[in-house]
Design an enzyme around this catalytic site. Structure first.
Site, PDB file in Angstrom:
ATOM      1  N   LYS A  92      62.060  -2.925  -1.331  1.00 28.27           N
ATOM      2  CA  LYS A  92      62.032  -3.821  -2.494  1.00 28.27           C
ATOM      3  C   LYS A  92      62.639  -5.148  -2.103  1.00 28.27           C
ATOM      4  CE  LYS A  92      61.280  -4.779  -6.765  1.00 28.27           C
ATOM      5  NZ  LYS A  92      60.471  -5.920  -6.251  1.00 28.27           N
ATOM      6  N   GLN A 113      69.200  -8.021   1.469  1.00 24.26           N
ATOM      7  CA  GLN A 113      68.579  -7.279   0.369  1.00 24.26           C
ATOM      8  C   GLN A 113      68.963  -5.791   0.401  1.00 24.26           C
ATOM      9  OE1 GLN A 113      66.155  -9.491  -1.358  1.00 24.26           O
ATOM     10  NE2 GLN A 113      66.517  -8.132  -3.070  1.00 24.26           N
ATOM     11  N   LYS A 116      72.423  -5.647  -1.273  1.00 24.90           N
ATOM     12  CA  LYS A 116      72.304  -6.097  -2.657  1.00 24.90           C
ATOM     13  C   LYS A 116      71.673  -4.992  -3.507  1.00 24.90           C
ATOM     14  CE  LYS A 116      70.077  -9.994  -3.122  1.00 24.90           C
ATOM     15  NZ  LYS A 116      69.206 -11.139  -3.520  1.00 24.90           N
ATOM     16  N   LYS A 128      61.849  -8.020   2.664  1.00 23.37           N
ATOM     17  CA  LYS A 128      61.566  -9.412   2.295  1.00 23.37           C
ATOM     18  C   LYS A 128      60.280  -9.833   2.986  1.00 23.37           C
ATOM     19  CE  LYS A 128      63.710 -12.487  -0.220  1.00 23.37           C
ATOM     20  NZ  LYS A 128      64.711 -12.278  -1.283  1.00 23.37           N
ATOM     21  N   GLY A 167      58.902 -12.098  -6.538  1.00 23.19           N
ATOM     22  CA  GLY A 167      58.986 -13.515  -6.196  1.00 23.19           C
ATOM     23  C   GLY A 167      60.269 -13.874  -5.467  1.00 23.19           C
ATOM     24  N   ASP A 168      60.303 -15.075  -4.957  1.00 24.32           N
ATOM     25  CA  ASP A 168      61.497 -15.715  -4.402  1.00 24.32           C
ATOM     26  C   ASP A 168      61.147 -17.205  -4.424  1.00 24.32           C
ATOM     27  OD1 ASP A 168      64.132 -14.822  -2.855  1.00 24.32           O
ATOM     28  OD2 ASP A 168      63.344 -16.501  -1.724  1.00 24.32           O
ATOM     29  N   THR A 211      67.983 -13.283 -12.953  1.00 25.89           N
ATOM     30  CA  THR A 211      68.889 -13.678 -11.860  1.00 25.89           C
ATOM     31  C   THR A 211      69.949 -14.652 -12.379  1.00 25.89           C
ATOM     32  OG1 THR A 211      66.976 -13.476 -10.398  1.00 25.89           O
ATOM     33  CG2 THR A 211      68.978 -14.391  -9.445  1.00 25.89           C
ATOM     34  N   SER A 386      63.892  -6.153 -11.654  1.00 25.39           N
ATOM     35  CA  SER A 386      62.622  -5.726 -11.049  1.00 25.39           C
ATOM     36  C   SER A 386      62.549  -4.203 -11.025  1.00 25.39           C
ATOM     37  CB  SER A 386      62.510  -6.241  -9.609  1.00 25.39           C
ATOM     38  OG  SER A 386      62.016  -7.556  -9.578  1.00 25.39           O
TER      39      SER A 386
HETATM   40  N1  GLU Z   1      63.908 -12.593  -4.547  1.00 26.82           N
HETATM   41  C1  GLU Z   1      64.869 -11.966  -5.397  1.00 26.82           C
HETATM   42  C2  GLU Z   1      66.100 -11.593  -4.581  1.00 26.82           C
HETATM   43  O1  GLU Z   1      66.463 -12.333  -3.691  1.00 26.82           O
HETATM   44  C3  GLU Z   1      64.284 -10.838  -6.229  1.00 26.82           C
HETATM   45  C4  GLU Z   1      63.638  -9.725  -5.467  1.00 26.82           C
HETATM   46  C5  GLU Z   1      62.922  -8.700  -6.326  1.00 26.82           C
HETATM   47  O2  GLU Z   1      62.914  -8.814  -7.552  1.00 26.82           O
HETATM   48  O3  GLU Z   1      62.368  -7.767  -5.725  1.00 26.82           O
HETATM   49  O4  GLU Z   1      66.776 -10.634  -4.823  1.00 26.82           O
END
Ligand code: GLU
Length: 454
Positions: A92, A113, A116, A128, A167-168, A211, A386
């Site tokens: 994810k 990630q 996190k 990612k 997204g990012d 976020t 998400s």
């Molecule tokens: N891009 C966001 C992050 O840095 C969200 C990633 C997601 O929702 O999968 O965590």
């Protein structure tokens, strides 16, 4: 061997096996150095070669992405998906479309990630992806054709219980829509293989806001430990994307005064507080530069990037109590950190991924009267929501805004609590960097041990 020697050996090896990846190396250095007190206590991680394994993505895919622009020319880009770790759940993590995207950047983001996502307490692994494609100035048709071409390869990797991108930077609702359309066409599946979807086709309420809202909830939790609050406090925010906009919105709801936002052309300082409706119009509807802000707000000041002193973002020079770096990595250095502190700033809460560099973090942590919330904890509200979108898709249901927002608030409190408790457990109460790194790592590493050598 001793913990320090083990960590240093792995860090040295990263330089050898992943040369010329300074940003990934920076992210790995921060995490690994924080694990020393855990390794002093527990030998099992070294015994099971966890560090050697966790610093290596499980799978990395690099692919050519070609589209035809409006002038009829073929444009060629690199596409990537770094599937870093699936010990605690399906991969994810977001997709970034930006000219600076390369393997180094995506490995740093994918690595962050992992921890996190672990901190959210939900079952999601770390990944990612993205492309060195700049959506800025492109027509809708060009964006659509690029997204379709990108999905032609990405679809081979993703799936609702396999790998779920979102997204990012440079990837919002419009891009997710075009990619989802192509995913359906290629697979004949209507499933939750992407998050950040539109509300009428499987998206979650409050995902867009998550976020930014989550980051402010996290700041509030940090301030409670100091018997402080955001109410009445001047704040600075960098960035003008999704994260920055909803940080500004939530700051107003807490009675704070956000004074700045910035984009790639410069920053806006509005002493009366950023006009949220105007900001949303410029960035979400018109998709134009912040230069336009001062045309409508005469009292505000726009400072172009060309006027920045030695390349430093001017928002950090504005006196404030709290700062929310919400643009991109390494946007806040030691000089910025000192300037903020000397001007009275007592809280930095990171909405972006790794916006403060290692020296800036060290400076913040050395100040006992300062709260520092690292991105991997403070900005986890986006990916957590998400995962809530995935849960809604899997159960064919959709929850109200309040329900999602309440869950988000509880998740942010959980992330703060587990990070704070872990910092206490390792005798450094309040060091949320240490607490978040150890707590995030421990869950993933223990799962890796349970699952054997894969
Ligand atoms: N891009 C966001 C992050 O840095 C969200 C990633 C997601 O929702 O999968 O965590």
């Amino acid at each position: 061997m001793g913990s320090t020697e083990y960590i240093n050996r792995v860090l040295k090896n990263i330089k050898k096996i992943s040369p010329r990846q300074p940003i990934f190396y920076q992210a790995a250095t921060e995490v690994l150095n924080n694990l020393k007190p855990l390794f002093d206590r527990e030998s099992k991680y070294q015994k099971h070669a966890i560090l050697e394994r966790i610093i290596m993505p499980e799978k990395t895919t690099i692919f050519r992405t070609v589209y035809i622009n409006d002038a009829g020319k073929a444009c060629v880009h690199f596409g990537y998906r770094v599937e870093f770790n699936s010990a605690i759940g399906p991969y994810k993590g977001g997709l970034r479309f930006h000219p600076t995207v390369n393997l180094d950047v995506l490995k740093f983001l994918g690595f962050e990630q992992i921890f996190k996502n672990s901190l959210t307490g939900l079952n999601i692994g770390g990944a990612k992806g993205g492309a060195n494609f700049d959506p800025k100035g492109k027509s809708d048709g060009e964006i659509m054709r690029f997204c379709q071409s990108f999905m032609n390869e990405l679809a081979k990797l993703i799936g609702d219980v396999k790998d779920v991108p979102a997204g990012d930077i440079g990837v919002g609702g419009r891009e997710i829509g075009y990619m989802y359309g192509q995913y359906k066409k290629l697979t004949s599946r209507f499933d939750g293989a992407l998050t950040g979807k539109g509300l009428s086709w499987g998206g979650s309420l409050a995902r867009t806001e998550a976020t930014g809202y989550g980051c402010v909830y996290f700041a509030d939790e940090m301030l409670k430990t100091k018997k402080q609050e955001l109410k009445g406090k001047k704040c600075v925010v960098s960035g003008a994307g999704n994260v920055a906009i909803y940080t500004v919105e939530k700051l107003y709801q807490y009675g704070a005064l956000p004074l700045t936002v910035s984009d790639s052309t410069g920053y806006v300082y509005d002493k009366d507080g950023i006009d949220l409706d105007l900001l949303k119009k410029l960035k979400e509807v018109d998709r134009v530069s912040l230069k336009e802000y001062v045309k409508e707000k005469k009292q505000a000041k726009f400072v172009p990037v060309s006027d920045y002193k030695t390349g430093r973002n001017g928002v950090w020079d504005i006196p404030c109590y709290a700062a929310f770096p919400s643009a991109t990595q390494n946007e806040l250095n030691l000089e910025d950190a000192k300037t903020l502190y000397n001007n009275g700033c007592r809280l930095v809460c990171e909405g972006a991924n790794m916006p403060s560099n290692l020296e800036a973090i060290e400076f913040f942590l050395s100040k006992k009267d300062f709260c520092f919330g690292p991105g991997k904890a403070a900005n986890a509200g986006g990916v957590a929501t998400s995962a809530l979108e995935m849960a809604q898709n899997a159960s064919m249901s959709s929850w109200s805004f309040e329900e999602v927002d309440n869950k988000l608030k509880n998740i942010m409190k959980h992330i703060f609590d587990i990070s704070y408790e872990t910092s206490k457990e390792f005798n450094d109460a309040g060091n949320i960097v240490l607490g978040a790194n150890i707590a995030g790592f421990r869950k993933v590493a223990d799962a890796m041990i349970d699952q054997g050598y894969v």
